[in-house]
Each structure stands twice: as C-alpha cells, then as structure tokens.
Design a protein around this motif. Structure first.
Motif, PDB file in Angstrom:
ATOM      1  N   LYS A 205      -1.573  17.142  -6.879  1.00 51.20           N
ATOM      2  CA  LYS A 205      -0.372  16.709  -7.590  1.00 51.20           C
ATOM      3  C   LYS A 205      -0.571  15.251  -7.995  1.00 51.20           C
ATOM      4  CE  LYS A 205       2.459  19.773  -4.742  1.00 51.20           C
ATOM      5  NZ  LYS A 205       3.540  19.851  -3.731  1.00 51.20           N
ATOM      6  N   VAL A 206      -0.531  14.996  -9.291  1.00 48.91           N
ATOM      7  CA  VAL A 206      -0.916  13.696  -9.829  1.00 48.91           C
ATOM      8  C   VAL A 206       0.263  13.007 -10.502  1.00 48.91           C
ATOM      9  CG1 VAL A 206      -2.518  12.500 -11.379  1.00 48.91           C
ATOM     10  CG2 VAL A 206      -3.222  14.624 -10.266  1.00 48.91           C
ATOM     11  N   ALA A 207       0.378  11.702 -10.279  1.00 45.44           N
ATOM     12  CA  ALA A 207       1.390  10.896 -10.971  1.00 45.44           C
ATOM     13  C   ALA A 207       0.701   9.734 -11.672  1.00 45.44           C
ATOM     14  CB  ALA A 207       2.436  10.367  -9.995  1.00 45.44           C
ATOM     15  N   ILE A 208       1.109   9.483 -12.903  1.00 45.64           N
ATOM     16  CA  ILE A 208       0.636   8.319 -13.651  1.00 45.64           C
ATOM     17  C   ILE A 208       1.752   7.285 -13.655  1.00 45.64           C
ATOM     18  CG2 ILE A 208      -0.157   7.439 -15.880  1.00 45.64           C
ATOM     19  CD1 ILE A 208      -1.131  10.289 -16.508  1.00 45.64           C
ATOM     20  N   VAL A 209       1.465   6.108 -13.168  1.00 44.73           N
ATOM     21  CA  VAL A 209       2.448   5.027 -13.154  1.00 44.73           C
ATOM     22  C   VAL A 209       1.983   3.968 -14.145  1.00 44.73           C
ATOM     23  CG1 VAL A 209       3.623   3.267 -11.788  1.00 44.73           C
ATOM     24  CG2 VAL A 209       3.055   5.476 -10.748  1.00 44.73           C
TER      25      VAL A 209
ATOM     26  N   LYS B  46       0.826  -1.191   0.000  1.00 44.41           N
ATOM     27  CA  LYS B  46       0.000   0.000   0.000  1.00 44.41           C
ATOM     28  C   LYS B  46       0.862   1.243   0.000  1.00 44.41           C
ATOM     29  CE  LYS B  46      -4.105   1.925   2.233  1.00 44.41           C
ATOM     30  NZ  LYS B  46      -5.124   1.721   3.292  1.00 44.41           N
ATOM     31  N   LEU B  47       0.469   2.217  -0.821  1.00 44.74           N
ATOM     32  CA  LEU B  47       1.187   3.485  -0.900  1.00 44.74           C
ATOM     33  C   LEU B  47       0.622   4.461   0.128  1.00 44.74           C
ATOM     34  CD1 LEU B  47       1.444   3.984  -4.778  1.00 44.74           C
ATOM     35  CD2 LEU B  47       3.256   3.267  -3.215  1.00 44.74           C
ATOM     36  N   PRO B  48       1.408   5.468   0.502  1.00 43.90           N
ATOM     37  CA  PRO B  48       0.935   6.450   1.484  1.00 43.90           C
ATOM     38  C   PRO B  48      -0.049   7.469   0.920  1.00 43.90           C
ATOM     39  CG  PRO B  48       3.177   6.967   0.805  1.00 43.90           C
ATOM     40  CD  PRO B  48       2.846   5.649   0.191  1.00 43.90           C
ATOM     41  N   CYS B  49      -0.388   7.362  -0.377  1.00 44.83           N
ATOM     42  CA  CYS B  49      -1.366   8.275  -0.967  1.00 44.83           C
ATOM     43  C   CYS B  49      -2.414   7.453  -1.715  1.00 44.83           C
ATOM     44  CB  CYS B  49      -0.682   9.272  -1.908  1.00 44.83           C
ATOM     45  SG  CYS B  49      -0.024   8.536  -3.418  1.00 44.83           S
ATOM     46  N   PRO B  50      -3.576   8.036  -2.011  1.00 42.59           N
ATOM     47  CA  PRO B  50      -4.633   7.293  -2.710  1.00 42.59           C
ATOM     48  C   PRO B  50      -4.187   6.806  -4.086  1.00 42.59           C
ATOM     49  CG  PRO B  50      -5.508   9.313  -1.768  1.00 42.59           C
ATOM     50  CD  PRO B  50      -4.023   9.383  -1.621  1.00 42.59           C
ATOM     51  N   VAL B  51      -4.688   5.629  -4.464  1.00 40.92           N
ATOM     52  CA  VAL B  51      -4.354   5.033  -5.755  1.00 40.92           C
ATOM     53  C   VAL B  51      -5.651   4.763  -6.526  1.00 40.92           C
ATOM     54  CG1 VAL B  51      -3.364   3.023  -6.927  1.00 40.92           C
ATOM     55  CG2 VAL B  51      -2.249   3.960  -4.886  1.00 40.92           C
ATOM     56  N   ILE B  52      -5.690   5.232  -7.757  1.00 38.06           N
ATOM     57  CA  ILE B  52      -6.820   4.973  -8.643  1.00 38.06           C
ATOM     58  C   ILE B  52      -6.324   4.122  -9.800  1.00 38.06           C
ATOM     59  CG2 ILE B  52      -8.535   5.973 -10.209  1.00 38.06           C
ATOM     60  CD1 ILE B  52      -8.465   8.511  -8.552  1.00 38.06           C
ATOM     61  N   SER B  53      -6.933   2.970  -9.985  1.00 36.06           N
ATOM     62  CA  SER B  53      -6.587   2.100 -11.110  1.00 36.06           C
ATOM     63  C   SER B  53      -7.602   2.303 -12.227  1.00 36.06           C
ATOM     64  CB  SER B  53      -6.582   0.634 -10.677  1.00 36.06           C
ATOM     65  OG  SER B  53      -6.579  -0.223 -11.798  1.00 36.06           O
TER      66      SER B  53
ATOM     67  N   GLN C 169       0.113  13.438  -4.740  1.00 32.08           N
ATOM     68  CA  GLN C 169      -0.983  13.260  -3.781  1.00 32.08           C
ATOM     69  C   GLN C 169      -1.959  12.178  -4.233  1.00 32.08           C
ATOM     70  OE1 GLN C 169      -1.664  17.646  -4.061  1.00 32.08           O
ATOM     71  NE2 GLN C 169      -2.059  17.468  -1.857  1.00 32.08           N
ATOM     72  N   VAL C 170      -1.943  11.860  -5.522  1.00 36.84           N
ATOM     73  CA  VAL C 170      -2.767  10.790  -6.080  1.00 36.84           C
ATOM     74  C   VAL C 170      -1.936  10.061  -7.133  1.00 36.84           C
ATOM     75  CG1 VAL C 170      -4.894  10.161  -7.287  1.00 36.84           C
ATOM     76  CG2 VAL C 170      -4.873  12.160  -5.792  1.00 36.84           C
ATOM     77  N   VAL C 171      -1.998   8.730  -7.124  1.00 38.67           N
ATOM     78  CA  VAL C 171      -1.323   7.915  -8.130  1.00 38.67           C
ATOM     79  C   VAL C 171      -2.373   7.248  -9.007  1.00 38.67           C
ATOM     80  CG1 VAL C 171       0.066   5.846  -8.528  1.00 38.67           C
ATOM     81  CG2 VAL C 171       0.787   7.498  -6.795  1.00 38.67           C
ATOM     82  N   LEU C 172      -2.240   7.428 -10.323  1.00 36.22           N
ATOM     83  CA  LEU C 172      -3.111   6.760 -11.276  1.00 36.22           C
ATOM     84  C   LEU C 172      -2.372   5.582 -11.881  1.00 36.22           C
ATOM     85  CD1 LEU C 172      -4.638   9.796 -13.235  1.00 36.22           C
ATOM     86  CD2 LEU C 172      -5.506   8.688 -11.176  1.00 36.22           C
ATOM     87  N   LEU C 173      -2.960   4.409 -11.783  1.00 38.12           N
ATOM     88  CA  LEU C 173      -2.375   3.218 -12.398  1.00 38.12           C
ATOM     89  C   LEU C 173      -2.956   3.059 -13.797  1.00 38.12           C
ATOM     90  CD1 LEU C 173      -2.343   0.386  -9.707  1.00 38.12           C
ATOM     91  CD2 LEU C 173      -0.532   1.983 -10.313  1.00 38.12           C
TER      92      LEU C 173
END
Length: 365
Positions: free
Chosen positions: A79-83, A44-51, A151-155
C-alpha cells in the motif's frame, strides 16, 4: 499572448545572483550539518520512506519516476502513499487527500498541477490501494498516510526536506547536465552545494540516450566535471518512453495518427526541449513550439492565442503534456476542441537492477 521562457534573461539572473551564491551555499551547508549532527531533530514515520528528488532547479522527470516507483511497489502488493508539497496548491485545509485509491478529489488549481496529475495517473493505471496527499509539512502528510494504512511513503521532490527521516534517497540527475552550471542558486541552478549528494543512496541519470552503459558512465563522469561518485552509491540510467496519445476526454489515439502531421507543440515545463524531442521521435512535423513558464496557469486568452497560432501555421493538432492538460480541462473555451488538443502519455524505463536495489533497501517485500 503566451509567456515565453527567455534563456538570455535566465542567464542574466544567474550572473546578477552569482555574488550571493556563496552565502546561500553556506546556509544550506550549515542547515545540513545541523540536521546531520542532531542539533535540529528530524522526525520519523512508522513506515519506510523513499525520497525522490534532485539537486538542480528545473525538470528532471521527478513526477514520472515517482509514478513508476509507486506502480512497481503496488504491483508487489504494498500500500503506497505519495506525499507532495503540491506546488501552487491553494487548498487551505491540509493535509489534503487528492487521491484515495478510488477517486481524484479537488482540481489542478486547488491541489497543484503535479499532485492532481499524480492522482489522475494512479487512477488511470489502476494503482490501489494508494493515496496522493498534499501537505507542505511532509511529516504531517506522512502521518496521515500511515494512519490510512500506507506501508511505504514516497516523498515527491523530497531531497531537501531534511525534517523527515527517509530510508532511501533517490537523486535524479539530468544526463546531459547533471550538475547544471555547477553554481549554487541564485547564481546558478544548483539547489544546494554538490557536497549534499553524499546523502544520496541511488543516483538515476535521467534522459539517457540509447547507448551502452559503459559509454553512458564515461560521458556522465565527464559531465559531472570529475565528480567522484561514492562506491556505496548505486548508479542507474533512465529514459522516457512515449506510450500513447490522449485527447481532452482521455480517449486514446493511435500514436501513428500524428506521423507526418503538422502540429503546434506547447507546454509549461522547466525542461520543454525533452518534450519536443519526444514528439520528433514520433515523426511529427512540428511547425511551431510555445514554451510557457513552469507550472503556468492557463487562461482562456492564452488558449485562444494558441489556437490562432495553430491556424496560422496550418496545424492539424495542438500537442501538450499531461501536466498541462489537467489545467486546460478546466477551461470552458475548449469544449469545442476536445479532439484537436491532445496530450502525450509517457512512461519511464529504468535499468532492471534498480528495482532490486529498491527491494533491498525496503527489506519488506
């Protein structure tokens, strides 16, 4: 010559693979059960994850939907990151930052076409602070994103990546064939059994026609062969909007400039017909279509063949997609054809209630 998709060959492969489908389906069920019961631990990551992913093979429009969600959240001040796994990426040092909010790094060959396209699109739309990170280990890539301040990670294409906990599972289902042929790979185009859909929180039926929601829901249920959608799952519909045309240099071209023009349309997509349909809406006269394999790596001889075909059919332009263009731009043989080859710029329109559900699940806006 170009490598064409042969639907008959694909059907033959499914027929030959049909006896092995129950075996693969069982493996996927056992895997999901072990994760569900905690036998195989997830991280689990320390920020919300949206798949954002799907259950069928091929194109359901994941990339433009990921972009739409990223842009919406960034506009809300997050702040958004796409992984992303980075299909076809050759970079060895991972995680690799394709986009850092200011610049796109690497190339389509190094990072993978979709990852590089995501970076270019975020830069073009001015979405920042934002990151695009390539890593097959989505947890490791997500950790880097959090360390950078996301602050949010998008899978991107993360529905089957059970190793990483997600706070929201968005499942994309093609409106016309939500469950493909209904058979699990290798006998069909389902990535895992239909029972996997119970992990989903939001279903988005992509490529929906401009008809009433009541009619869309009815036809969707019919296409799903009576699949009962759980009452706690939110259902939405989306469709593609053509928003512009650009040449190889990124220069915008008026959409109506191709109206009634003879064109050659080509792409390397899992669902090329959706692209061709978008061109027809523009009123173009498509003289010839060429469908390459998905993620096709173009070579100079392929482009020469396309240019020759366009000449034979007296086409004024060759039109492709952004995903294809990021690979074509690396070819030196196109230096003299920057205005002749153009790509279609698209966006996604989703039911407005969709965004409220996103905010509800995140609970940080």
């Amino acid at each position: 010559m170009p490598v064409f998709i042969n639907p008959r060959l694909l059907s033959l492969l499914f027929v030959c693979g049909r006896p092995f489908s129950p075996i693969y389906a069982s493996i996927m069920k056992i895997r999901a059960f072990l994760y569900e019961r905690g036998v195989i631990p997830f991280k689990k990551l320390p920020c919300p994850v949206i798949s954002i992913g799907n259950i069928t093979l091929g194109g359901t429009g994941k990339t433009p939907h990921v972009l739409a969600v990223a842009q919406y959240l960034a506009n809300k001040g997050l702040k958004v990151a796409i992984v992303t796994r980075g299909y076809g990426a050759k970079v060895k040092d991972r995680p690799f930052i394709v986009f850092d909010g200011e610049k796109v790094h690497g190339s389509s060959m190094l990072c993978g076409d979709e990852a590089f396209m995501l970076g270019e699109s975020l830069l073009e739309k001015g979405v920042k602070p934002a990151w695009v990170i390539v890593d097959s280990d989505r947890y490791r890539g997500g950790r880097l994103a959090c360390d950078l301040g996301a602050q949010v990670v998008l899978l991107d294409d993360g529905f089957q990546h059970l190793r990483l906990h997600r706070d929201l599972n968005i499942v994309l289902l093609p409106y016309e064939r939500p469950l493909g042929n209904g058979v699990v790979f290798p006998g069909g185009d389902l990535r895992e059994p239909i029972s996997a859909l119970k992990r989903g929180n939001i279903f988005v039926f992509t490529g929906a026609k401009a008809i009433s929601k009541a009619e869309m829901r009815f036809t969707t249920q019919k296409a799903c062969n009576g699949l009962e959608i759980p009452p706690d799952v939110s259902v939405f519909f989306s469709h593609t909007l053509v928003v512009g045309l650009r040449d190889m240099n990124g220069t915008s071209i008026p959409l109506d400039s191709l109206r009634h023009q003879s064109i050659l349309a080509f792409c390397g997509l899992a669902n090329p017909n959706a692209f061709y349909d978008s061109l027809k809406i523009l009123g173009t006269d498509i003289k010839k279509t060429v469908s390459f394999l998905d993620h096709f790596a173009y070579k100079e001889e392929d482009v020469r063949d396309l240019l020759k075909l366009a000449e034979d059919f007296k086409c004024s332009h060759l039109v492709t997609t952004h995903k294809d263009m990021v690979k074509l731009k690396a070819l030196s043989c196109l230096d003299n054809y920057s205005s002749k080859i153009v790509w279609l710029e698209i966006d996604i329109e989703i039911d407005t209630e969709f965004w409220g559900i996103i905010e509800h699940y995140l609970n940080i806006l």
